[in-house]
Design a protein around this motif. Structure first.
Motif, short mmCIF file in Angstrom:
data_model
loop_
_atom_site.label_atom_id
_atom_site.label_comp_id
_atom_site.label_asym_id
_atom_site.label_seq_id
_atom_site.Cartn_x
_atom_site.Cartn_y
_atom_site.Cartn_z
N VAL A 1 -0.64 -15.05 -4.47
CA VAL A 1 0.40 -14.03 -4.69
C VAL A 1 0.50 -13.23 -3.38
N LEU A 2 1.67 -13.21 -2.80
CA LEU A 2 1.87 -12.46 -1.56
C LEU A 2 2.35 -11.06 -1.92
N ILE A 3 1.71 -10.07 -1.36
CA ILE A 3 2.06 -8.69 -1.73
C ILE A 3 2.60 -7.97 -0.48
N LEU A 4 3.78 -7.38 -0.67
CA LEU A 4 4.34 -6.60 0.43
C LEU A 4 4.67 -5.20 -0.12
N ALA A 5 3.76 -4.27 0.19
CA ALA A 5 3.97 -2.88 -0.26
C ALA A 5 3.28 -1.97 0.75
N PRO A 6 3.92 -1.82 1.89
CA PRO A 6 3.23 -1.15 3.00
C PRO A 6 2.99 0.36 2.80
N VAL A 7 3.79 0.93 1.88
CA VAL A 7 3.63 2.39 1.72
C VAL A 7 2.70 2.67 0.54
N GLY A 8 1.80 3.62 0.71
CA GLY A 8 0.92 4.02 -0.38
C GLY A 8 -0.17 3.01 -0.68
N ARG A 9 -0.67 3.02 -1.95
CA ARG A 9 -1.82 2.18 -2.28
C ARG A 9 -1.45 1.07 -3.26
N ASP A 10 -0.13 0.87 -3.46
CA ASP A 10 0.32 -0.14 -4.43
C ASP A 10 -0.27 -1.52 -4.14
N ALA A 11 -0.28 -1.89 -2.87
CA ALA A 11 -0.74 -3.23 -2.49
C ALA A 11 -2.21 -3.41 -2.84
N GLU A 12 -2.99 -2.44 -2.47
CA GLU A 12 -4.43 -2.52 -2.73
C GLU A 12 -4.70 -2.61 -4.24
N LEU A 13 -3.99 -1.70 -4.98
CA LEU A 13 -4.20 -1.66 -6.43
C LEU A 13 -3.84 -3.00 -7.08
N ALA A 14 -2.68 -3.50 -6.67
CA ALA A 14 -2.22 -4.77 -7.26
C ALA A 14 -3.21 -5.88 -6.93
N SER A 15 -3.67 -5.93 -5.69
CA SER A 15 -4.61 -6.97 -5.27
C SER A 15 -5.89 -6.89 -6.08
N SER B 1 -4.71 -13.20 -3.94
CA SER B 1 -3.54 -12.50 -3.39
C SER B 1 -3.75 -12.21 -1.92
N GLU B 2 -2.65 -12.05 -1.21
CA GLU B 2 -2.72 -11.74 0.20
C GLU B 2 -1.73 -10.62 0.48
N ILE B 3 -2.15 -9.65 1.23
CA ILE B 3 -1.27 -8.51 1.52
C ILE B 3 -0.56 -8.76 2.84
N CYS B 4 0.76 -8.66 2.80
CA CYS B 4 1.54 -8.91 4.01
C CYS B 4 1.91 -7.57 4.64
N SER B 5 2.07 -7.62 5.99
CA SER B 5 2.31 -6.38 6.71
C SER B 5 3.80 -6.07 6.86
N SER B 6 4.64 -7.11 6.82
CA SER B 6 6.07 -6.88 7.02
C SER B 6 6.84 -8.03 6.35
N VAL B 7 8.19 -7.90 6.33
CA VAL B 7 9.02 -8.98 5.75
C VAL B 7 8.81 -10.28 6.54
N GLU B 8 8.77 -10.16 7.90
CA GLU B 8 8.59 -11.35 8.76
C GLU B 8 7.27 -12.05 8.43
N ASN B 9 6.23 -11.18 8.26
CA ASN B 9 4.91 -11.72 7.95
C ASN B 9 4.92 -12.43 6.59
N LEU B 10 5.65 -11.80 5.64
CA LEU B 10 5.78 -12.40 4.31
C LEU B 10 6.47 -13.78 4.41
N ILE B 11 7.55 -13.80 5.17
CA ILE B 11 8.31 -15.07 5.28
C ILE B 11 7.45 -16.16 5.93
N SER B 12 6.68 -15.76 6.97
CA SER B 12 5.86 -16.79 7.63
C SER B 12 4.85 -17.39 6.65
N ARG B 13 4.40 -16.61 5.66
CA ARG B 13 3.45 -17.14 4.66
C ARG B 13 4.19 -17.92 3.57
#
Ligand code: ADP
Length: 588
Positions: A12-26, A36-48
């Motif tokens: 599961v790729l997670i893109l939620a750079p603001v706040g703690r949503d990404a960490e919580l979801a992971s 799950s893997e946390i992505c840093s940006s839309v580009e990073n998400l697309i590359s994955r």
């Protein structure tokens, strides 16, 4: 590779750079063993995403300005893919909460909206549903790939089959050409050309026996992809292959020559391959059945890649077809030579036969005259000195006359063996009969015979032949007359394409068992009491048969005899018959 991808499919790729949503979801997902893997940006998400993923959890605020990029990726998905996105809405008031997220949904396709604040149960259930959907998509992709693989294998097999079929057809065609080719000089180029083409070789050389220089040694006789001269120059001493080296009739592959020990054939092929810079090379012995090896078909490749098993089989099959064709061509050449030799002999024989016949013809004619002179002067001497007391001289004179008669008959017979031609115009049967009656007038008078005849036709026969026929038949009728006054009647009647002549007498007749025998040479039914040589009827038979006719007798003792003979009416037929009779050497 596939396994690695499969591991990616469930992440599961997670893109939620603001706040703690990404960490919580992971954290929530990891508790359920969901990677799950946390992505840093839309580009990073697309590359994955490109590498593969189960779903993507995206906070709506992260999409600001990145929707177009994601949309482009979504559009480029293959047909089987409908990637499930989960968008977290209701973030910190950016772009109007749920309403703004709903705007993004259509371009991204398969989107589930999750409103914040997030509850772990909701998140897990939505993520699991998305992963299941994605798993089914990967499954579909797997089936599509499987179908494509089977299809591609099938079409490859079909292509192989097609190639094999084409090869077999070409091979059959070449076989037909080879079996029809009887000239060795055209045969070898055909073999080497077909061998090179069919096996996909770059070079081909046919090594055949060097009968002139050294039998038992093969030399390059024909080449394809290289000139014979170049091959010979490059090969040097290796151009000569000892037949003995291939007596095992084994196909040699130079790519498999690593094994030791090498046979002399292996060494020889290896040397040739080296000299001609061939990476791959096969040498097929050309041999038919149990016969000796009659040549070597050598095929080579300059580039890498071994000859396929099929190519080898094709080469071997071609070599065995070539062997038969070469054997046939050799046999044909030998037979042709023999035929030419026989033809020369036959012509020489024909010439000498012709000369002999001509001689017999001239001799049989020119010697008659001096013989007649000898006979008539002897008779003159006897009649002049008869009663002057010299019985011995009379006896001698009668021997001379006898001998002369015999010689005359033999000369007549030799005339029948001489070449005869058709006269330029037909001969009058009546005129010849009159001349014969005249020439026999002395004996006719002495015997008191009455000789009569019906009208006789004109026939296509040399006058001398017809004279001999009448002379012998009427002469015999006079010789073999009975006590009653002799009557001889000559007649002729048409029967289809023939004239049938009859010479009838009322003489002593002939028993049925002798009807055939009397036509044999020197076959007589009487002793010295009736003079004769036993040649007369044999002469008649040869003359008649030479012209395509038949002769026979109908007779009984005491009931007279009828000698009948046929002669064709048509001169063309007689001509044909004469030619056939001459070809058979006068023996039908
Ligand atoms: P030749 O008369 O010299 O003996 P031919 O070949 O003419 O030889 O005849 C062969 C034999 O056929 C004669 O010896 C005779 O016995 C028999 N022959 C031939 N013509 C007659 C005939 N017209 N009548 C009876 N016998 C005949």
């Amino acid at each position: 590779m596939v396994e690695k991808n499969e591991a990616l499919w469930t992440r599961v790729l997670i893109l939620a750079p603001v706040g703690r949503d990404a960490e919580l979801a992971s954290w929530v997902l990891s508790r359920e063993q969901i990677q799950s893997e946390i992505c840093s940006s839309v580009e990073n998400l697309i590359s994955r995403l490109v590498l593969g993923a189960g779903t993507a959890l995206i906070a709506d605020e992260a999409l600001n300005g990145g929707v177009a990029l994601l949309e482009a990726w979504v559009k480029n998905q293959p047909a089987w893919s409908d990637f499930p996105f989960i968008i977290l809405t209701g973030g910190r008031g950016i772009r109007g909460g749920v309403a703004g997220s709903l705007e993004m949904a259509p371009p991204l396709g398969n989107v589930t909206l999750l409103e914040r604040p997030l509850r772990s149960v909701t998140l897990l259930s939505v993520v699991k549903a998305a992963l299941r959907a994605r798993a089914r998509q990967y499954e579909t992709r797997h089936y599509i790939q499987e179908i494509q693989r089977v299809e591609s294998e099938r079409s490859q097999a079909y292509a192989r089959e097609e190639t094999a079929h084409a090869q077999v057809e070409v091979l059959n065609h070449v076989g037909e050409i080879l079996s029809a080719e009887m000239n060795l000089d055209s045969l070898l180029p055909a073999v080497i050309g077909a061998g090179t083409d069919l096996s996909g070789a770059d070079l081909g050389i046919f090594f055949a026996e060097d009968a002139v220089e050294e039998p038992g040694r093969f030399v390059p006789r024909c080449a394809s992809g290289i000139t014979l001269e170049t091959a010979a120059t490059l090969l040097g001493e290796d151009a000569f292959i000892d037949r003995q080296a291939f007596s095992g009739k084994r196909v040699v592959h130079c790519s498999r020559l690593e094994e030791v020990p090498l046979t002399s054939a292996d060494r020889c092929v290896k040397a040739i391959a080296g000299k001609l810079s061939m990476q791959q090379c096969i040498a097929v012995p050309v041999t038919s059945g149990h016969g000796p090896v009659s040549g070597i078909l050598l095929l080579g490749r300059l580039g890498e890649g071994p000859f396929s098993i099929r190519s080898e089989r094709v080469a071997a099959s071609l070599a065995s077809q070539a062997a038969i064709a070469i054997d046939n061509a050799r046999l044909f050449a030998t037979a042709e030579k023999e035929r030419q030799r026989l033809e020369t002999v036959r012509q020489a024989l024909q010439r000498s036969n012709e000369e002999l016949r001509q001689f017999a013809y001239v001799a049989s004619h020119d010697l008659q005259e001096p013989l007649r002179t000898v006979a008539s002067f002897t008779e003159l001497l006897v009649s002049k000195y008869r009663g002057h007391g010299s019985e011995e001289a009379e006896e001698c004179a009668s021997f001379i006359v006898d001998g002369v008669e015999k010689m005359s008959s033999l000369l007549q017979y030799s005339y029948t063996t001489a070449a005869k031609t058709l006269p330029t115009e037909p001969t009058s049967g009546e005129q010849i009969l009159d001349e014969v009656i005249f020439s026999l007038s002395a004996s006719i008078q002495e015997s008191g015979a009455a000789i009569t005849h019906d009208p006789l036709p004109e026939i296509w026969i040399e006058s001398r032949s017809l004279t001999l026929l009448f002379q012998n038949l009427i002469g015999n009728a006079i010789k073999y007359r009975a006590e009653v006054p002799l009557q001889v009647h000559v007649s002729a009647k048409a029967a289809d394409a023939d004239w049938v002549f009859s010479v009838r007498d009322n003489g002593i007749g002939i028993a049925a068992q002798y009807h055939e025998r009397i036509f044999g040479i020197f076959k007589r039914l009487h002793g010295k009491e009736i003079p004769g040589t036993g040649i007369g009827l044999a002469i008649c038979q040869r003359i008649v048969e030479w012209h395509g006719g038949k002769i026979w007798v109908e007779s009984q003792p005491g009931a007279g005899s009828i000698f009948r003979f046929t002669l064709p009416k048509e001169p063309q037929r007689i001509q044909r018959e004469m030619a056939e009779f001459a070809a058979l050497g006068g023996n039908r």
